[in-house]
Design an enzyme around this catalytic site. Structure first.
Site, short mmCIF file in Angstrom:
data_model
loop_
_atom_site.label_atom_id
_atom_site.label_comp_id
_atom_site.label_asym_id
_atom_site.label_seq_id
_atom_site.Cartn_x
_atom_site.Cartn_y
_atom_site.Cartn_z
N GLU A 103 -13.01 -5.61 25.62
CA GLU A 103 -11.71 -5.48 26.28
C GLU A 103 -11.52 -6.50 27.41
OE1 GLU A 103 -14.40 -3.08 28.92
OE2 GLU A 103 -14.31 -3.60 26.80
N CYS A 115 -20.98 -1.50 26.12
CA CYS A 115 -21.72 -1.59 27.38
C CYS A 115 -22.68 -0.41 27.51
CB CYS A 115 -20.78 -1.74 28.57
SG CYS A 115 -21.64 -2.28 30.08
N HIS A 163 -18.26 -6.69 26.92
CA HIS A 163 -17.01 -5.94 27.00
C HIS A 163 -15.94 -6.61 26.13
CE1 HIS A 163 -17.89 -3.09 30.29
NE2 HIS A 163 -18.72 -4.03 30.72
#
Length: 206
Positions: A188, A84, A186
């Site tokens: 995650e 990001c 992202h």
């Protein structure tokens, strides 16, 4: 001895969710702002959430940290992943709240996403396709990932654009060169797709 992944802690990221995702795929993680730890890491991950300016200032506020990253990645060849704003910081500059210098590892600048169509919302938020270019390399795969950003990386060199996504027009989803990879999305928050990407990053031998 197990490889160590340095996850850079500079007060500008969803650090714990990135750490948890890395540990889920088997990484030995050092959450650190210590230049000496960074210099000896096998891999480096730079997260980032918020404005380019705040993140760049936070990174530079830690004495010796940027120099240690440059030494380990640019000179030492350690695999690097920016996530990001951590990816955006690879640029020469960011144009959010004025002009702020980036790391200058990937040529280009970070600009506001232009809202050319009222139906296209900014920020670009939610799941979207990751479409690979010819320069994607082994870590990236086609799929859907979770994005959340109002600014985008306008990369100067097409050979350093690794993936694109479409949000009212093409936006860079990933940049790459040599041992450096940056993803706008992202991992995650991208469930199985993101975890598989992180697992491939841990296996990457550029």
């Amino acid at each position: 001895m197990a490889e160590r992944t340095a996850l850079i802690d500079y007060g500008a990221g969803n650090l714990h969710s990135v750490e948890n995702a890395l540990r889920t795929v088997g990484a030995s993680v050092d959450v650190t702002a210590d230049p000496d730890t960074v210099r000896t890491a096998d891999r480096i991950v730079l997260p980032g959430v918020g404005s380019f300016r705040a993140c760049a200032q936070g990174l530079r506020a830690i004495p010796g940290l940027v120099e240690a990253m440059e030494e380990r990645v640019e000179v030492g060849g350690a695999p690097f992943l920016g996530v990001c704003v951590g990816m955006q910081l690879l640029a020469d500059r960011g144009l959010e709240h004025g002009t702020t210098p980036g790391l200058g590892w990937i040529a280009g600048e970070v600009r506001a996403i232009e809202q050319t169509d009222p139906a296209i919302k900014v920020p670009h938020m939610g799941w979207n396709d990751v479409a690979l270019t010819a320069h994607a390399g082994p870590v990236l795969k086609e799929g859907e990932a979770y994005f959340l950003h109002s600014f985008h990386f306008a990369a100067e060199n097409p050979a350093q654009i690794a993936a694109m996504t479409d949000h009212g027009g093409g936006l860079v989803a990933a940049v790459a060169r040599d041992n450096v990879l940056g993803v706008q999305f992202h991992p995650e928050k991208s469930q199985a797709y993101g975890l598989a990407l992180l697992a491939r990053f841990l296996e990457w031998r550029p």
